[in-house]
Design a protein around this motif. Sequence first.
Motif, short mmCIF file in Angstrom:
data_model
loop_
_atom_site.label_atom_id
_atom_site.label_comp_id
_atom_site.label_asym_id
_atom_site.label_seq_id
_atom_site.Cartn_x
_atom_site.Cartn_y
_atom_site.Cartn_z
N SER A 9 -2.34 0.04 0.23
CA SER A 9 -0.94 -0.76 -0.12
C SER A 9 -1.49 -2.42 -0.11
CB SER A 9 0.11 -0.60 1.00
OG SER A 9 1.12 -1.54 0.69
N ASP A 35 -5.53 6.33 2.16
CA ASP A 35 -4.05 6.44 2.32
C ASP A 35 -3.34 5.81 1.19
OD1 ASP A 35 -2.01 7.00 4.57
OD2 ASP A 35 -1.48 4.92 3.59
N LYS A 70 2.58 10.20 0.16
CA LYS A 70 3.75 10.11 1.14
C LYS A 70 5.13 10.19 -0.04
CE LYS A 70 1.76 6.61 3.94
NZ LYS A 70 0.88 5.56 3.26
N HIS A 103 7.83 9.02 4.16
CA HIS A 103 7.31 7.88 4.15
C HIS A 103 8.31 6.95 5.25
CE1 HIS A 103 5.27 4.32 1.79
NE2 HIS A 103 5.42 3.93 3.05
N TRP A 104 9.43 6.87 4.75
CA TRP A 104 10.33 5.99 5.37
C TRP A 104 11.52 6.83 6.18
CZ3 TRP A 104 11.40 1.34 1.47
CH2 TRP A 104 10.24 0.68 1.47
N SER A 149 6.16 9.89 8.91
CA SER A 149 5.64 8.07 9.13
C SER A 149 7.26 7.47 9.56
CB SER A 149 5.33 7.80 7.87
OG SER A 149 4.91 6.38 8.21
N TYR A 197 -1.01 2.43 11.41
CA TYR A 197 -0.88 1.65 10.14
C TYR A 197 -0.71 0.03 10.44
CZ TYR A 197 4.31 1.18 9.62
OH TYR A 197 5.58 0.75 9.62
N PRO A 199 -3.11 -1.94 11.28
CA PRO A 199 -3.79 -2.37 12.87
C PRO A 199 -4.28 -3.78 12.44
CG PRO A 199 -5.29 -1.12 11.13
CD PRO A 199 -4.00 -0.98 10.25
N GLY A 201 -2.33 -6.14 11.60
CA GLY A 201 -1.15 -7.04 11.49
C GLY A 201 -0.84 -7.41 10.02
N PHE A 203 -2.34 -8.75 7.88
CA PHE A 203 -2.70 -9.90 7.60
C PHE A 203 -2.69 -10.53 6.02
CE2 PHE A 203 -6.17 -13.48 7.27
CZ PHE A 203 -5.42 -14.31 8.04
N GLY A 204 -2.06 -11.52 5.63
CA GLY A 204 -1.82 -11.98 4.41
C GLY A 204 -1.07 -11.40 3.35
N THR A 205 -0.43 -10.30 3.94
CA THR A 205 0.55 -9.61 2.89
C THR A 205 1.85 -10.17 3.16
OG1 THR A 205 1.29 -7.60 4.39
CG2 THR A 205 -0.72 -7.28 3.47
N TRP A 207 4.61 -8.32 3.96
CA TRP A 207 5.14 -7.80 5.32
C TRP A 207 4.44 -7.86 6.82
CZ3 TRP A 207 2.88 -5.46 1.08
CH2 TRP A 207 1.47 -4.57 1.32
N ALA A 230 -11.29 -8.70 13.75
CA ALA A 230 -10.68 -7.51 12.97
C ALA A 230 -11.36 -6.51 13.66
CB ALA A 230 -10.87 -7.44 11.67
N VAL A 245 -5.18 3.38 9.43
CA VAL A 245 -5.70 3.10 8.07
C VAL A 245 -5.79 1.76 8.01
CG1 VAL A 245 -5.22 5.25 6.84
CG2 VAL A 245 -3.42 3.83 7.60
N TYR A 249 -9.67 -4.77 0.25
CA TYR A 249 -10.44 -4.38 -1.09
C TYR A 249 -11.79 -5.67 -1.35
CZ TYR A 249 -6.96 -1.17 -2.66
OH TYR A 249 -6.06 0.03 -2.85
#
Length: 301
Positions: A9, A35, A70, A103-104, A149, A197, A199, A201, A203-205, A207, A230, A245, A249
Amino acid sequence: MPLVGMGTSSYPPTNMEKAKSAIVEAIKVGYRHFDTAFVYGSEEHLAKAIAEALSLGLIKSRDELFITTKLFATFAHRDLVVPAIKMSLRKLELEYVDMYIIHWPFKLSKDVKSLPVERELIEALDIKSVWEGMEECKRLGLTRDIGVSNFTCQMLHHLLSIAKIHPALNQVEMSPIWQQKKLREFCNEKGIHITAYSPLGAFGTQWGDNSVIECDVLQEIANSKGKTTAQIALRWVYEQGVSLVAKSYNKERMRTNLDIFDWSLTHEESHKIAQIPQRKTVTFASILGPHDLVLDIDQQL
Ligand SMILES: NC(=O)C1=CN([C@@H]2O[C@H](COP(=O)(O)OP(=O)(O)OC[C@H]3O[C@@H](n4cnc5c(N)ncnc54)[C@H](OP(=O)(O)O)[C@@H]3O)[C@@H](O)[C@H]2O)C=CC1
Ligand SMILES: O=C[C@H](O)[C@@H](O)[C@@H](O)[C@H](O)C(=O)O
């Protein structure tokens, strides 16, 4: 199931070429668990990456990989589950996935085109009927196993009372900043595996935030051990006996994120991490809007 998996994601969304080469690189450095989800738009990326990994000889067969996808909340209806997994399998160019999860913990109307959504487009999940659809996916051989999930203890309790096939796992947010003690105890007792998921936090997204990557306690431990923050977060999650997960990238970060197996945290370090003030990072209210039903679930997760 390989205990450390690669998330897909990405934020901002990654294009096919970049995502495909990142996933191929991940296979090169040793990731075997991926994932994805219908809603991430990354199923096609994974399909092209698997094809390339096979043609480069990085893997001999698709069976060497563990792939989770999912069921999105707009398909949370008994009759839409099998068509939804078939659509995912077409995008993934696979005959089966290893794990298919709800998923949700909501049902969203098919009229949802973007997020956040209006309150009238969200409903409570009909766990029994959706799980029947999930069980059908397993019976048809479209997935090796099924799970959920973002399920609260209460939802799991209900699920266990009606399930013919036991849910294999619950994928939830978990990190040193959101340790999930209560949910982990419940799941341990009931034989439901946890996958962590975000793990790092997320970072940088959009959400996530910096609460894990810039956490003082984790940074101090990292400095004293010559590890990255990390790695300390991921090692802590791994030491709790769950799978995880994490998404990267970036060549260097995906490599170091996997390098957490031949060292460990001391009792003192684990004790310090256990004392970190807790705060959930990813909330459904921030994704779907601050509606009553959504806030109620966020509070229990
Ligand atoms: N079931 C569910 O509801 C959810 C499932 N997930 C799944 O879990 C996966 C992981 O969670 P996610 O939310 O992506 O968050 P993560 O905690 O894995 O963090 C990912 C972010 O951290 C960055 N990052 C990765 N490694 C490092 C590092 N070593 N140092 C600094 N920054 C780093 C990444 O950027 P870069 O790529 O540039 O390294 C990316 O922006 C998702 O990709 C998805 O597959 C996630 C959320 C909800
Ligand atoms: O808008 C935000 C996104 O949907 C993000 O929250 C998800 O892609 C997340 O990774 C998930 O799995 O739920």
